[in-house]
Design an enzyme around this catalytic site. Structure first.
Site, PDB file in Angstrom:
ATOM      1  N   GLY A   1       1.148  -1.132   0.296  1.00 36.14           N
ATOM      2  CA  GLY A   1      -0.140   0.122  -0.280  1.00 36.14           C
ATOM      3  C   GLY A   1       0.544   1.467  -0.163  1.00 36.14           C
TER       4      GLY A   1
ATOM      5  N   ASN B   1       1.302   3.513  -2.031  1.00 34.90           N
ATOM      6  CA  ASN B   1       0.959   3.889  -3.551  1.00 34.90           C
ATOM      7  C   ASN B   1       0.160   5.492  -2.758  1.00 34.90           C
ATOM      8  OD1 ASN B   1      -0.964   2.358  -3.586  1.00 34.90           O
ATOM      9  ND2 ASN B   1      -2.091   4.058  -4.165  1.00 34.90           N
TER      10      ASN B   1
ATOM     11  N   TYR C   1     -13.577  -4.687  10.424  1.00 32.09           N
ATOM     12  CA  TYR C   1     -11.683  -3.692  10.510  1.00 32.09           C
ATOM     13  C   TYR C   1     -11.264  -3.917  11.536  1.00 32.09           C
ATOM     14  CZ  TYR C   1      -8.749   0.126  10.826  1.00 32.09           C
ATOM     15  OH  TYR C   1      -7.685   0.648  10.864  1.00 32.09           O
TER      16      TYR C   1
HETATM   17  N1  LIG Z   1      -5.473   6.231   8.203  1.00 35.30           N
HETATM   18  C1  LIG Z   1      -6.195   6.242  10.187  1.00 35.30           C
HETATM   19  O1  LIG Z   1      -6.743   7.388  10.543  1.00 35.30           O
HETATM   20  C2  LIG Z   1      -5.627   4.917  10.584  1.00 35.30           C
HETATM   21  C3  LIG Z   1      -6.179   4.468  11.764  1.00 35.30           C
HETATM   22  C4  LIG Z   1      -5.627   2.891  12.256  1.00 35.30           C
HETATM   23  C5  LIG Z   1      -4.434   2.567  11.245  1.00 35.30           C
HETATM   24  N2  LIG Z   1      -4.908   2.510  10.111  1.00 35.30           N
HETATM   25  C6  LIG Z   1      -4.080   1.652   9.232  1.00 35.30           C
HETATM   26  O2  LIG Z   1      -3.356   2.351   8.413  1.00 35.30           O
HETATM   27  C7  LIG Z   1      -2.736   1.751   7.426  1.00 35.30           C
HETATM   28  C8  LIG Z   1      -2.129   2.754   5.457  1.00 35.30           C
HETATM   29  O3  LIG Z   1      -3.407   3.404   5.766  1.00 35.30           O
HETATM   30  P1  LIG Z   1      -3.674   4.741   5.083  1.00 35.30           P
HETATM   31  O4  LIG Z   1      -4.655   5.700   6.953  1.00 35.30           O
HETATM   32  O5  LIG Z   1      -2.795   4.864   4.962  1.00 35.30           O
HETATM   33  O6  LIG Z   1      -4.546   4.264   3.798  1.00 35.30           O
HETATM   34  P2  LIG Z   1      -4.830   5.088   2.632  1.00 35.30           P
HETATM   35  O7  LIG Z   1      -4.264   6.047   2.014  1.00 35.30           O
HETATM   36  O8  LIG Z   1      -6.297   4.299   1.914  1.00 35.30           O
HETATM   37  O9  LIG Z   1      -4.032   3.640   2.306  1.00 35.30           O
HETATM   38  C9  LIG Z   1      -4.558   2.570   2.228  1.00 35.30           C
HETATM   39  C10 LIG Z   1      -2.980   1.296   0.907  1.00 35.30           C
HETATM   40  O10 LIG Z   1      -3.548   0.473   0.579  1.00 35.30           O
HETATM   41  C11 LIG Z   1      -3.517  -0.040  -0.127  1.00 35.30           C
HETATM   42  N3  LIG Z   1      -4.727  -1.332  -0.542  1.00 35.30           N
HETATM   43  C12 LIG Z   1      -5.976  -1.465  -0.144  1.00 35.30           C
HETATM   44  N4  LIG Z   1      -6.519  -2.310  -0.508  1.00 35.30           N
HETATM   45  C13 LIG Z   1      -5.655  -3.401  -1.372  1.00 35.30           C
HETATM   46  C14 LIG Z   1      -5.138  -4.458  -2.248  1.00 35.30           C
HETATM   47  N5  LIG Z   1      -6.689  -5.204  -2.240  1.00 35.30           N
HETATM   48  N6  LIG Z   1      -4.334  -4.769  -2.580  1.00 35.30           N
HETATM   49  C15 LIG Z   1      -3.130  -4.246  -2.673  1.00 35.30           C
HETATM   50  N7  LIG Z   1      -3.462  -2.956  -1.949  1.00 35.30           N
HETATM   51  C16 LIG Z   1      -3.789  -2.736  -1.253  1.00 35.30           C
HETATM   52  C17 LIG Z   1      -4.066   1.299  -0.937  1.00 35.30           C
HETATM   53  O11 LIG Z   1      -3.961   0.976  -2.511  1.00 35.30           O
HETATM   54  P3  LIG Z   1      -4.587   1.897  -3.617  1.00 35.30           P
HETATM   55  O12 LIG Z   1      -4.839   3.334  -3.384  1.00 35.30           O
HETATM   56  O13 LIG Z   1      -4.870   0.895  -4.516  1.00 35.30           O
HETATM   57  O14 LIG Z   1      -6.444   1.308  -2.972  1.00 35.30           O
HETATM   58  C18 LIG Z   1      -3.233   2.130  -0.727  1.00 35.30           C
HETATM   59  O15 LIG Z   1      -1.908   1.973  -0.948  1.00 35.30           O
HETATM   60  C19 LIG Z   1      -4.152   0.352   6.876  1.00 35.30           C
HETATM   61  O16 LIG Z   1      -4.257  -0.927   7.695  1.00 35.30           O
HETATM   62  C20 LIG Z   1      -4.841   0.997   7.652  1.00 35.30           C
HETATM   63  O17 LIG Z   1      -6.048  -0.024   8.554  1.00 35.30           O
HETATM   64  C21 LIG Z   1      -4.956   3.445   8.971  1.00 35.30           C
END
Ligand SMILES: NC(=O)c1ccc[n+]([C@@H]2O[C@H](COP(=O)([O-])OP(=O)(O)OC[C@H]3O[C@@H](n4cnc5c(N)ncnc54)[C@H](OP(=O)(O)O)[C@@H]3O)[C@@H](O)[C@H]2O)c1
Length: 290
Positions: free
Chosen positions: A12, A14, A168
């Site tokens: 992830g 990107n 989730y």
């Molecule tokens: N944001 C928060 O507040 C928060 C809080 C706690 C934990 N987290 C965790 O942090 C991590 C990163 O999240 P983020 O906040 O940076 O969100 P994000 O900007 O939505 O990034 C998620 C990444 O995962 C990729 N992804 C999703 N489904 C996929 C699949 N089937 N195959 C390959 N790649 C996939 C997405 O690709 P696409 O761009 O192609 O969709 C994107 O690159 C996650 O594990 C999330 O649970 C986030």
């Protein structure tokens, strides 16, 4: 661990926390392999990483983590293109809407992407990590794990009322069980296996969530931290600041934090391990853990 010359695989990479993680690793002269599902988005992010870091040792492996076959293909591709792996960052994650969706493999989507994918990818690449002088496995979990309502016999919510949010929370609890169990099984190796909560981050996270959850996210945006701050604990665990040989812990704000009582339950962690091995049909007897 000094990051210069180390090889890091970030899922992830990107978007959001993963992209900032990749940028910072690249700035510290690590080789970065981005595992992403969308070629266009991945290439755009790679160009940005080149530009911001000046490091051109950035590579893409395309893989949709909802497909076990694609994870196997990605691991094979990794081995063909690279000979070592020092740091694996299981960062990719989703929160789905309130309709229960299944992957082509027949797994509940959130469980498949957030838990089974890191399980399979990590175990398929474990020998490379073990050969590193100080291999690290970092999985991005969440404080949301504390709110999981779960039944060990139905982690994919087939027989219980489905909500994307609970799926989730369960998957993030699984990240901690996975980390603790893998750390226990590899305790005689040089590997460090840890997980973390990144904070509430203003990323693209939640794009596929239910309308109500998205509305809540929009309202909460003023309280969200930047992607840079969100990547800080991941980068701490990847870099030289973190003490070596600390394994099996859950971190928040660069410190060990006690997770929920359920997350500390070793019997659940073992049970998840067995169930995940059966579901993914990984030949675990061939995986050397110590
Ligand atoms: N944001 C928060 O507040 C928060 C809080 C706690 C934990 N987290 C965790 O942090 C991590 C990163 O999240 P983020 O906040 O940076 O969100 P994000 O900007 O939505 O990034 C998620 C990444 O995962 C990729 N992804 C999703 N489904 C996929 C699949 N089937 N195959 C390959 N790649 C996939 C997405 O690709 P696409 O761009 O192609 O969709 C994107 O690159 C996650 O594990 C999330 O649970 C986030």
């Amino acid at each position: 661990m000094k990051l210069r010359g180390k090889t890091c695989l970030v899922t992830g990479a990107n978007s959001g926390i993963g992209k900032i993680t990749a940028i910072e690793l690249a700035k510290q002269k690590a080789r970065v392999v981005m595992l992403c599902r969308n070629e266009e988005k991945a290439e755009k992010a790679r160009q940005e990483i080149y530009k911001v870091s000046g490091n051109t040792d950035i590579h893409i492996i395309l893989c949709d983590l909802s497909s076990q076959q694609q994870i196997h293909d990605a691991a094979d591709e990794y081995r063909r293109r690279f000979t070592s792996l020092d740091i694996l960052i299981n960062n990719a994650g989703i929160i789905a809407g309130n309709e229960r969706l299944e992957t082509a493999d027949g797994f509940e989507l959130t469980f498949a992407v957030n838990h089974l994918a890191p399980f399979t990818l990590t175990l398929l690449l474990l020998d490379l990590l073990r050969h590193s002088e100080a291999g690290r496995i970092i999985t991005v979990s969440s404080e949301a794990h504390r709110f999981a309502r779960f039944d060990m016999e139905d982690l994919q919510l087939k027989h219980h009322p489905y909500s994307g949010l609970n799926a989730y929370c369960i998957s993030k609890l699984c990240n901690i069980w996975f980390t603790r169990q893998l750390a226990a099984l590899t305790s005689r190796s040089k590997l460090s296996v840890n997980c973390l909560h990144p904070g509430f981050v203003a990323s693209n996270f939640g794009n596929s969530a239910s309308a109500a959850f998205k509305a809540l996210l929009i309202l909460s945006q003023p309280f969200a931290i930047s992607n840079e701050k969100g990547a800080a604990t991941t980068l701490y665990l990847a870099g030289s600041e973190a003490p070596e040989h600390i394994s099996g812990h859950y971190f928040k704000d660069k410190k060990i934090k006690k997770p929920s009582k359920a997350a500390l339950n070793d019997a659940y962690a073992e049970e998840l391990w067995e169930k995940s091995a059966a579901l993914t049909r990984l030949e675990l007897h061939k995986v050397s853990l110590s």
